[in-house]
Design an enzyme around this catalytic site. Sequence first.
Site, mmCIF file in Angstrom:
data_model
loop_
_atom_site.group_PDB
_atom_site.id
_atom_site.type_symbol
_atom_site.label_atom_id
_atom_site.label_comp_id
_atom_site.label_asym_id
_atom_site.label_seq_id
_atom_site.Cartn_x
_atom_site.Cartn_y
_atom_site.Cartn_z
ATOM 1 N N HIS A 6 3.449 -6.103 11.438
ATOM 2 C CA HIS A 6 3.149 -6.208 10.014
ATOM 3 C C HIS A 6 4.379 -6.381 9.125
ATOM 4 O O HIS A 6 4.251 -6.705 7.946
ATOM 5 C CB HIS A 6 2.336 -4.989 9.563
ATOM 6 C CG HIS A 6 1.735 -5.135 8.204
ATOM 7 N ND1 HIS A 6 0.999 -6.236 7.821
ATOM 8 C CD2 HIS A 6 1.764 -4.343 7.116
ATOM 9 C CE1 HIS A 6 0.608 -6.101 6.570
ATOM 10 N NE2 HIS A 6 1.058 -4.967 6.123
ATOM 11 N N TYR A 66 0.810 -1.220 0.000
ATOM 12 C CA TYR A 66 0.000 0.000 0.000
ATOM 13 C C TYR A 66 0.847 1.276 0.000
ATOM 14 O O TYR A 66 1.683 1.485 0.863
ATOM 15 C CB TYR A 66 -0.875 -0.010 1.239
ATOM 16 C CG TYR A 66 -2.016 0.964 1.188
ATOM 17 C CD1 TYR A 66 -3.164 0.672 0.468
ATOM 18 C CD2 TYR A 66 -1.952 2.167 1.861
ATOM 19 C CE1 TYR A 66 -4.221 1.557 0.422
ATOM 20 C CE2 TYR A 66 -3.004 3.063 1.825
ATOM 21 C CZ TYR A 66 -4.140 2.757 1.101
ATOM 22 O OH TYR A 66 -5.184 3.638 1.051
ATOM 23 N N SER A 106 1.371 -7.721 2.028
ATOM 24 C CA SER A 106 0.323 -6.786 2.417
ATOM 25 C C SER A 106 -0.636 -6.542 1.250
ATOM 26 O O SER A 106 -1.217 -7.500 0.746
ATOM 27 C CB SER A 106 0.967 -5.493 2.934
ATOM 28 O OG SER A 106 0.016 -4.747 3.637
ATOM 29 N N GLN A 107 -0.776 -5.319 0.750
ATOM 30 C CA GLN A 107 -1.639 -5.106 -0.414
ATOM 31 C C GLN A 107 -1.192 -5.973 -1.579
ATOM 32 O O GLN A 107 -2.018 -6.520 -2.331
ATOM 33 C CB GLN A 107 -1.624 -3.637 -0.831
ATOM 34 C CG GLN A 107 -2.398 -3.353 -2.095
ATOM 35 C CD GLN A 107 -2.249 -1.904 -2.561
ATOM 36 O OE1 GLN A 107 -3.080 -1.060 -2.248
ATOM 37 N NE2 GLN A 107 -1.190 -1.599 -3.295
ATOM 38 N N ASP A 117 0.568 -8.718 14.265
ATOM 39 C CA ASP A 117 0.248 -7.801 13.174
ATOM 40 C C ASP A 117 -1.059 -7.070 13.483
ATOM 41 O O ASP A 117 -2.124 -7.685 13.550
ATOM 42 C CB ASP A 117 0.107 -8.617 11.882
ATOM 43 C CG ASP A 117 0.017 -7.761 10.636
ATOM 44 O OD1 ASP A 117 -0.283 -6.562 10.731
ATOM 45 O OD2 ASP A 117 0.253 -8.314 9.545
#
Lengths: 323, 323, 323, 323, 323, 323
Positions: free
Chosen positions: D302, D92, D186-187, D272
């Site tokens: 994270h 992100y 992540s994203q 996370d």
Amino acid sequence: MPFPDLVHPALGAYESAVTMPADFAAFWQATIAEARTIGGTVSMVPADTTLKLVEVFDVTFPGFGGHPVKGWLVLPKAREGRLPLVVQYVGYGGGRGFPHELLHWAASGFAYFRMDTRGQGSGWSTGATPDPVGSNGQIPGVMTKGVLDKQDYYYRRLFTDGVRAVDALVAQDFIDPERIAVCGGSQGGGIALAVAGVDDRVKAVMPDVPFLCDFPRGVRTAGRDPYGEIVRYLAQHRDKADVVFETLRYFDGVNFARQSRAAALFSVALMDDVCPPSTVYGAFRAFAGSDKTMVEYEFNNHEGGQTFQDRRQMVWLAERFRP
Amino acid sequence: MPFPDLVHPALGAYESAVTMPADFAAFWQATIAEARTIGGTVSMVPADTTLKLVEVFDVTFPGFGGHPVKGWLVLPKAREGRLPLVVQYVGYGGGRGFPHELLHWAASGFAYFRMDTRGQGSGWSTGATPDPVGSNGQIPGVMTKGVLDKQDYYYRRLFTDGVRAVDALVAQDFIDPERIAVCGGSQGGGIALAVAGVDDRVKAVMPDVPFLCDFPRGVRTAGRDPYGEIVRYLAQHRDKADVVFETLRYFDGVNFARQSRAAALFSVALMDDVCPPSTVYGAFRAFAGSDKTMVEYEFNNHEGGQTFQDRRQMVWLAERFRP
Amino acid sequence: MPFPDLVHPALGAYESAVTMPADFAAFWQATIAEARTIGGTVSMVPADTTLKLVEVFDVTFPGFGGHPVKGWLVLPKAREGRLPLVVQYVGYGGGRGFPHELLHWAASGFAYFRMDTRGQGSGWSTGATPDPVGSNGQIPGVMTKGVLDKQDYYYRRLFTDGVRAVDALVAQDFIDPERIAVCGGSQGGGIALAVAGVDDRVKAVMPDVPFLCDFPRGVRTAGRDPYGEIVRYLAQHRDKADVVFETLRYFDGVNFARQSRAAALFSVALMDDVCPPSTVYGAFRAFAGSDKTMVEYEFNNHEGGQTFQDRRQMVWLAERFRP
Amino acid sequence: MPFPDLVHPALGAYESAVTMPADFAAFWQATIAEARTIGGTVSMVPADTTLKLVEVFDVTFPGFGGHPVKGWLVLPKAREGRLPLVVQYVGYGGGRGFPHELLHWAASGFAYFRMDTRGQGSGWSTGATPDPVGSNGQIPGVMTKGVLDKQDYYYRRLFTDGVRAVDALVAQDFIDPERIAVCGGSQGGGIALAVAGVDDRVKAVMPDVPFLCDFPRGVRTAGRDPYGEIVRYLAQHRDKADVVFETLRYFDGVNFARQSRAAALFSVALMDDVCPPSTVYGAFRAFAGSDKTMVEYEFNNHEGGQTFQDRRQMVWLAERFRP
Amino acid sequence: MPFPDLVHPALGAYESAVTMPADFAAFWQATIAEARTIGGTVSMVPADTTLKLVEVFDVTFPGFGGHPVKGWLVLPKAREGRLPLVVQYVGYGGGRGFPHELLHWAASGFAYFRMDTRGQGSGWSTGATPDPVGSNGQIPGVMTKGVLDKQDYYYRRLFTDGVRAVDALVAQDFIDPERIAVCGGSQGGGIALAVAGVDDRVKAVMPDVPFLCDFPRGVRTAGRDPYGEIVRYLAQHRDKADVVFETLRYFDGVNFARQSRAAALFSVALMDDVCPPSTVYGAFRAFAGSDKTMVEYEFNNHEGGQTFQDRRQMVWLAERFRP
Amino acid sequence: MPFPDLVHPALGAYESAVTMPADFAAFWQATIAEARTIGGTVSMVPADTTLKLVEVFDVTFPGFGGHPVKGWLVLPKAREGRLPLVVQYVGYGGGRGFPHELLHWAASGFAYFRMDTRGQGSGWSTGATPDPVGSNGQIPGVMTKGVLDKQDYYYRRLFTDGVRAVDALVAQDFIDPERIAVCGGSQGGGIALAVAGVDDRVKAVMPDVPFLCDFPRGVRTAGRDPYGEIVRYLAQHRDKADVVFETLRYFDGVNFARQSRAAALFSVALMDDVCPPSTVYGAFRAFAGSDKTMVEYEFNNHEGGQTFQDRRQMVWLAERFRP
């Protein structure tokens, strides 16, 4: 870390712009005279502790308005003759706590009195003294309590308590009235300066990182509370800045310093963003006594010299008062 | 974001464990009777504003102890007959501000009164009402002001002011005494609940994310002030928890709710860590009136429904009071 | 608290170094002409509210690109003749909200229009106006949306909407075209300055703590967002600073101020670290109109004067527009 | 440090409550078909670098709507035969950065493609791909960009870009179409799951601490952004929760996982608070392929496994694709 | 404020899952025997202070490895017969400070020794004792210093110093070997538990909010350092969790508690997020002695009972040791 | 955002006030000679990875005191003749990590060696090198480890390791001893400067946002750690400032810069509050070599130029070393 205020040489050369009200001395003389006229009784009740080398008394004395104010008196059990006295005032939010907390003055041969702070005594140590007087709308805390009128301002009561504590103790036959010292850190240092500024029985004053000095600069320089209480008050009461600063002139450590002749041991911390060093230097430079010393802690914030300064004070005062 | 408190179904099923003192009603009857006995005069001075559609009065009425309390009264200029009344109490730290700030009730055909909060009015809006009563040592703020005795507790005075505001207004010939509503957010919601709990002239109550409900749970659940003032007080006064919680029982919105029969429109925010939702549900579930509605805002913290809830209130109250 | 920027006398003497592009006026004339050429229709739908003293219309007008832009129009129900108009633009992240939120202008006898903000309206109040135009890679927010080309920059569209709002309203027969004022706080103040700088129908402008002034200084002085969006963009796009600052010249409140002849009531907060006071003074000093006043709030951060300034504005504008 | 979410055994047993829309597969087939119909051209321009062991191409391919999307393709210079392909999607706020940043896949004998992210590429690495599509009012960021309609939602475009990247590369003669892997953190992990869920050419998927899984739980559990963007949106748009969650069902990694048959190497971090571990397990448990492995990092937030996980992936994929 | 850990009744019922290594006792016997074999000399140099009621000695004694360890010994000047002894260990990061800092034990008739902490003594008070042993790569602080092998772990040296301090003092003719107490807060409490667990000369132990108890739970529950050092270490050294927790078993206060028969006065704070209350209860419940008391502070974080607990200790120990 | 330090033109004109000890060169010659005398063996073990384009060796070489120090050596598999060498030192708290992390130097045709950092390697990447030497009482971290004596200071060992790494590699037959470069960011940049200042085999040095330069200013200007470790140490050890700053003179990048003749490519970030830009300019201006370049990143904090600077370095060094 960056310094939050002036550094040398500007720091040492800084002179406060706080002005002295023409009736400053008269205001305080009248205030103290009024409290003495109201009077009241002093009680000293032996406290029940496990301590064997000292005697402890739970003292109640009449402060401003005759209101009862508490304090702990600690005396060395092994003593002879009258004792020199150290009165300590307490920092913002605290109270007198327990008598076993601070024993180094009594252990060094001094009578030691720790005065409670009316209406505080809940933030980092406990107290037992109410402030029976109300207030205008205010920011939480005492900085703006009654600030719209110098007669109503909280510190008028607290500083008077400080003088009345000396009154209560100097009358005792185990105290030597020629050897009276006052001290305190932060707010306690501000009270000590005030008492030394209006009461010439005080022969030595030891303000550590004192608060309540040079309000106009403190309010505009400090990065944290309690000066911030005044900022937040004025941020809402946008039309009250003049009246607030007019009140504060009567409670400014710079003006008390201008009136004191006691021996003085100041301390200042150059990274202090609660009581910015220029405000402390403002008071120090204005201090009228000739036996004055400034101890600097370059890398400290508002904790200042702590036990290093205690040790310094113990030596400095022992030289002068020979307990 | 994580929910700071219970979620459904546990939330809706939550029943507060706050107990009702046997003398709760008597305590409040005596308190209000005493204030009425002291009495005092109500003044209504037209205010100088640019507003043309409404009339504004700067009101002073006698509150607890006969102390003068301020408020703004705003009336629609175009009106006929007696008006229904909305009294609003203000959130923690604020005051009545300026009369032009909240006009939607008057613009909807209601008489609108915003009561000032004694001794606050400095944190996010301004007030002009002192609290002339002092306090024991306390944490900055009012949560522990006088908390060691229910007779001295700050909210005894403030809740009484709330009832006396209704007294002052219901006596005016332009007010319809059968259509009295009280409202407020946070502390204002707590005051509204208290007034609705002791004064059956109040026919509708609209507490938004109310504070001062279910103290024992609030103190142990809220992540932020003002409940934290009580935590910090007890963190120092480690021996005072029993006396503090005993006092608080007399000021708990859950107990006031148990006594009220008004129509009620509550709101609650499920991510509220100032007034945790279980404390609001504790009061809602205890609320004795049968016409009661809860509006939930799942993704809001203490800001709650804001203008969405204003709109909801305007419709809800218009249906009941038909201004 | 420390001041985050210049203080007097340097503050009052500060002159912005922002330069005026040779084609600044031409760029804006072309932009607005293009929007007017595209045109579109204005709709005004009566809104369903409980409000009785005012009429409310849900307005949709064609903005930049003919894109539909929303706003609330609030008129005093009791009125005669054409009304003076106040157009308010909204701060960063917000939208037009609900019509009952701000009633003091209509209650004072003005037609009041609150324009929605395209693509925002989600951060602290709600909006209903999309921004149908995309963007290059950007930092979240609108500060870098299209910033690589002045033709694509987000504020080209938003400022144009601001002018087109005036177009839409000035055409109504209940509006007096000789008494048009624009106002707003923060971003809203920046839009107001822009509209006043390109549209001489605007006779009065009231920017509060305006944003979008003196970008080069704001970006390097502000301690918080939204100027920080640009900093973060340039922290990644390390090779784009020149092109970004070239774009921003065309959107700088200082340059709009240089072109405006309206009467102006500015406000500035000296502790503002979102819109640093020098950037506001930069625009104020550059402001070309002769009837200009600066209101200072010494102890406020970006909240500025709030309701104090509202009251000041109401008096100031009533003197000039006599509603 | 406290775990922000479920721990074992509840964690491993967690099943997501996300429901599958009846037209999920149809929606995505139509979306991708539409993008392919629009088409566009792929360009591969050799990049000028100092790198000698690899060849680098600056690729532009047609994504959603035929919009040009960028990426870096890195090939081992010493190669023979068709290469297995690893496509990486970016987290992100980031973009494709520079080609020299991540060389371990090419250095291990894979063709490596890092796809740029439309309209992002400014937060922690740079990108060069615009998103030419506008939006309704939104919270800064992309989480609520177009969220009121599944046809408009930002991730409809981005996930389609992800499939179209595979389209562009699989057509090259140096790529082995039987050995296509997708990955990302992540994203990027969320995109990889989406692509693996709609494109059965993908034989291996390696999502690290994937975002965009189990939205209803993520929004209510994550302590930090970007899920918080949705919370803030709904905190203002209090009446839009149903429509928002209806849109999000079509973009939920749990639903994509239900459709994928690729070999899968997931990773999850138990501390996370950005992508809470239950949301990752929700997708993992739903994942339909039989060759699936979860790697756990108990004490990580994270950042997850970082280079430990890279190493794990390199070994895992080498075993399956034998480059 | 929310409680960061278990509350009653789960708290009181909590039993630690820490397991006892079979060679735990043997490991510590061998460690202490080795230190005694190396031996070294004890020096006691009178310190130069202003204190008159007590005698102060600057003590150096041989600790682990014969390394010189410092401490202050304070004796009441007025004394007769052998004195009971209180040994205090210091909290994390601190050192022995100055001798005037803590006088309440000596003032109550005890010999009082405050042991310095090797290699710390810089964070909140000063020390003068080096730790001459190096370390593997580690997180700043001592929690992971040597943690990969129980022979190398920092606390093996520090706990041994704690026993060797008793060795040094018990040999003095002014100390009564039958009345030995150890105490300390946080890390100091952990050391006290360790010493009481391996040295049966210790007849009373007073651990306040002890640290170093129930590591597996502390590491996963504490919200702040120092347990967080271990979390951060394992967040990088993702493959070392087993070896780290194996080492920590040999240093866990729960295991020392299982071995001690001394009288014990524990304290715990229920809002403590540094040493979570369950870890303290884990040790308390495991404590093998029958004369054990837990003092609870419900509303305190890691500061615990402070001077309230001092007072409690003074009374409790005076009852048992009758100084 | 405000700049935390000087800006131009004062920044470019800044000259450090750090003084050069008369025995600076002698101190370092003796230190390095001693390490070489102790000697030790170099081992190079092929590492097991999936990487095919490069060869990786797990290197152990003798550093200060002959202590074994680790590093990764990465060589292009396709090579001919002797290779130019880049030695990289690692930033504060990190270690050598995994060999696949940074491949761009090897991929560009250089031999690349990443040296581990003794006793660190746990904060943001992993290491495997202990520091077997103990310390006086210290603040967590290495900044005050041994700081009371220049012979004991941690960086004496680490800088010596840096030279001994060059010793180990220059002896290999695949390295061209005429093309040796050193680089690193932050602490790594400080080590690189130190090595370039004492070892004239180094022909190029590339310090990015270097740490450990101009200590007296860094300590008083940096807003964050690690310089803050020294501040906190001196805040407790109030009597040690002189001895600490005397030690630091021998480790100051400004003094190493005064001795180096290598080609230099510096970078600096103007919003860096970890390594304030004036401290970097202090070293740059003092740098004695004539081929020196400063790359500025105006809007970056301590992350500096990152991959932009990597690219710049790759081009700059390729021009000079022609790999």
